[in-house]
Design a protein around this motif. Structure first.
Motif, PDB file in Angstrom:
ATOM      1  N   SER A   3     -40.999  86.459  66.257  1.00  0.00           N
ATOM      2  CA  SER A   3     -41.119  86.066  64.850  1.00  0.00           C
ATOM      3  C   SER A   3     -41.930  87.130  64.125  1.00  0.00           C
ATOM      4  O   SER A   3     -42.953  87.594  64.634  1.00  0.00           O
ATOM      5  CB  SER A   3     -41.815  84.715  64.737  1.00  0.00           C
ATOM      6  OG  SER A   3     -41.024  83.698  65.309  1.00  0.00           O
ATOM      7  N   ILE A   4     -41.475  87.501  62.937  1.00  0.00           N
ATOM      8  CA  ILE A   4     -42.056  88.641  62.238  1.00  0.00           C
ATOM      9  C   ILE A   4     -42.567  88.226  60.865  1.00  0.00           C
ATOM     10  O   ILE A   4     -41.870  87.539  60.114  1.00  0.00           O
ATOM     11  CB  ILE A   4     -41.018  89.772  62.092  1.00  0.00           C
ATOM     12  CG1 ILE A   4     -40.452  90.141  63.464  1.00  0.00           C
ATOM     13  CG2 ILE A   4     -41.638  90.994  61.422  1.00  0.00           C
ATOM     14  CD1 ILE A   4     -39.282  91.093  63.411  1.00  0.00           C
ATOM     15  N   LEU A  21     -33.813  93.028  60.145  1.00  0.00           N
ATOM     16  CA  LEU A  21     -34.419  92.210  61.195  1.00  0.00           C
ATOM     17  C   LEU A  21     -33.723  90.859  61.330  1.00  0.00           C
ATOM     18  O   LEU A  21     -33.517  90.369  62.448  1.00  0.00           O
ATOM     19  CB  LEU A  21     -35.904  92.019  60.896  1.00  0.00           C
ATOM     20  CG  LEU A  21     -36.760  93.292  60.959  1.00  0.00           C
ATOM     21  CD1 LEU A  21     -38.178  92.998  60.468  1.00  0.00           C
ATOM     22  CD2 LEU A  21     -36.785  93.870  62.368  1.00  0.00           C
ATOM     23  N   HIS A  26     -33.988  87.982  64.360  1.00  0.00           N
ATOM     24  CA  HIS A  26     -35.409  87.699  64.265  1.00  0.00           C
ATOM     25  C   HIS A  26     -35.650  86.665  63.167  1.00  0.00           C
ATOM     26  O   HIS A  26     -34.947  86.654  62.151  1.00  0.00           O
ATOM     27  CB  HIS A  26     -36.197  88.964  63.917  1.00  0.00           C
ATOM     28  CG  HIS A  26     -36.191  89.984  65.006  1.00  0.00           C
ATOM     29  ND1 HIS A  26     -36.867  89.812  66.187  1.00  0.00           N
ATOM     30  CD2 HIS A  26     -35.586  91.190  65.090  1.00  0.00           C
ATOM     31  CE1 HIS A  26     -36.683  90.878  66.956  1.00  0.00           C
ATOM     32  NE2 HIS A  26     -35.910  91.728  66.310  1.00  0.00           N
ATOM     33  N   VAL A  28     -37.867  85.914  60.186  1.00  0.00           N
ATOM     34  CA  VAL A  28     -38.710  86.720  59.317  1.00  0.00           C
ATOM     35  C   VAL A  28     -39.371  85.836  58.264  1.00  0.00           C
ATOM     36  O   VAL A  28     -38.684  85.167  57.485  1.00  0.00           O
ATOM     37  CB  VAL A  28     -37.900  87.830  58.603  1.00  0.00           C
ATOM     38  CG1 VAL A  28     -38.823  88.669  57.722  1.00  0.00           C
ATOM     39  CG2 VAL A  28     -37.180  88.713  59.618  1.00  0.00           C
ATOM     40  N   ILE A  75     -46.808  83.960  64.807  1.00  0.00           N
ATOM     41  CA  ILE A  75     -46.208  85.264  64.519  1.00  0.00           C
ATOM     42  C   ILE A  75     -46.417  86.206  65.702  1.00  0.00           C
ATOM     43  O   ILE A  75     -47.475  86.249  66.319  1.00  0.00           O
ATOM     44  CB  ILE A  75     -46.831  85.883  63.245  1.00  0.00           C
ATOM     45  CG1 ILE A  75     -46.515  85.009  62.018  1.00  0.00           C
ATOM     46  CG2 ILE A  75     -46.361  87.315  63.040  1.00  0.00           C
ATOM     47  CD1 ILE A  75     -45.035  84.903  61.684  1.00  0.00           C
ATOM     48  N   TRP A  77     -45.000  89.775  65.511  1.00  0.00           N
ATOM     49  CA  TRP A  77     -45.117  91.115  64.947  1.00  0.00           C
ATOM     50  C   TRP A  77     -45.439  91.006  63.460  1.00  0.00           C
ATOM     51  O   TRP A  77     -44.939  90.107  62.771  1.00  0.00           O
ATOM     52  CB  TRP A  77     -43.816  91.897  65.097  1.00  0.00           C
ATOM     53  CG  TRP A  77     -43.308  92.056  66.497  1.00  0.00           C
ATOM     54  CD1 TRP A  77     -43.982  91.822  67.665  1.00  0.00           C
ATOM     55  CD2 TRP A  77     -41.986  92.481  66.876  1.00  0.00           C
ATOM     56  NE1 TRP A  77     -43.178  92.074  68.747  1.00  0.00           N
ATOM     57  CE2 TRP A  77     -41.943  92.490  68.295  1.00  0.00           C
ATOM     58  CE3 TRP A  77     -40.846  92.849  66.173  1.00  0.00           C
ATOM     59  CZ2 TRP A  77     -40.796  92.854  69.003  1.00  0.00           C
ATOM     60  CZ3 TRP A  77     -39.711  93.223  66.866  1.00  0.00           C
ATOM     61  CH2 TRP A  77     -39.692  93.231  68.275  1.00  0.00           C
ATOM     62  N   LEU A 217     -40.164  98.962  65.929  1.00  0.00           N
ATOM     63  CA  LEU A 217     -40.583  97.636  66.371  1.00  0.00           C
ATOM     64  C   LEU A 217     -39.850  97.223  67.642  1.00  0.00           C
ATOM     65  O   LEU A 217     -40.442  96.657  68.567  1.00  0.00           O
ATOM     66  CB  LEU A 217     -40.328  96.611  65.262  1.00  0.00           C
ATOM     67  CG  LEU A 217     -41.285  96.643  64.067  1.00  0.00           C
ATOM     68  CD1 LEU A 217     -40.725  95.812  62.921  1.00  0.00           C
ATOM     69  CD2 LEU A 217     -42.669  96.132  64.462  1.00  0.00           C
TER      70      LEU A 217
END
Length: 252
Positions: A3-4, A21, A26, A28, A75, A77, A217
């Motif tokens: 999770s970003i 992403l 992902h 986001v 989170i 990243w 990333l």
């Protein structure tokens, strides 16, 4: 999938990065200041999976330490792509590009789940010209510091803080990634970049910045690298592989 958290979610690089992403599945969370931008952010998600993008309205500038820590919950990243953008004068530039950046860096370092922090910085963010630059590069660097000294200083201070504090962390898998693009353009991405010990005289499309950020990333083993970025001859994947394999850094 990780999770970003994308800070400065309505910025031009952040918008492009969020779309990339989310397309990679992902989740986001995009932090935006204006509720009016929420629908635009939401539309960056793949049509078949709109839940992958979550716009959250919050003021990065006005958030206190507790609010910053709260945003880190769950989170993996964090991407800092926020900035004052020249609005509000020198005081606000320092408040956003340095002080707020440090606040969220600290929150990320303290958060048990966060493993990566990618800083979208600027190629002028260094104390002196690089040893490998030519005269044109040096002149470009000096001009930036003459024209926007507060911005260059704020970005330098933030980069140095992230690097230094990251060296102190006891997190075994922590990565601090310093991505420092040259002059930004809104031209279509070329997919061809120069990354690492790049020249100062040069520009880069925002689309290519986003592509490089996403690749860094995903790649891993990038912690501690200061990576300058302009248009070049290498594909994004080749450029990232090169700097990671050879541990190339622009920090001197």
């Amino acid at each position: 999938m990780p999770s970003i958290l994308v800070l400065g979610g309505h910025g031009k690089v952040a918008l492009r990065l969020t779309k990339i992403l989310a397309a990679q599945n992902h989740v986001v969370t995009s932090i935006i200041r204006n509720q009016d931008h929420a629908q635009e952010i939401q539309q960056l998600a793949p049509p078949q999976n709109p839940s992958l993008v979550k716009p959250v309205v919050a003021s990065i500038e006005e958030s206190d330490d507790e609010a910053a820590r709260k945003l880190m919950e769950g989170i993996d990243w964090v991407v800092w792509s926020a900035g004052a953008g020249g609005k509000g004068g020198a005081e606000r530039t320092k408040a956003v590009d340095e002080h707020a950046a440090k606040k969220f860096m600290r929150a990320a370092l303290d958060a048990p789940t966060v493993k990566k922090f990618l800083m979208v910085s600027a190629s002028c963010a260094r104390r002196s010209p690089a040893s490998y630059w030519d005269e044109e590069d040096i002149a470009t660097y000096k001009k930036a510091w003459q024209m926007i000294p507060v911005y260059c200083e704020a970005k330098t201070n933030a980069d140095e803080y992230l690097f230094e504090e990251s060296r102190k962390t006891k997190k075994p898998d922590w990565e601090d990634i310093h991505l420092r693009p040259g002059a930004l353009t809104d031209e279509p991405g070329t997919g061809k970049i120069s990354l690492g010990r790049a020249r100062q005289a040069g520009s880069i499309t925002r689309e290519d910045v986003a592509a490089a950020a996403a690749e860094l990333l995903q790649r891993g083993n990038v912690g501690g690298l200061w990576l300058d970025l302009i248009q070049g001859e290498d594909s994004v994947s080749t450029a990232v592989e090169k700097v990671v394999t050879q541990q190339i850094t622009a920090k001197e």
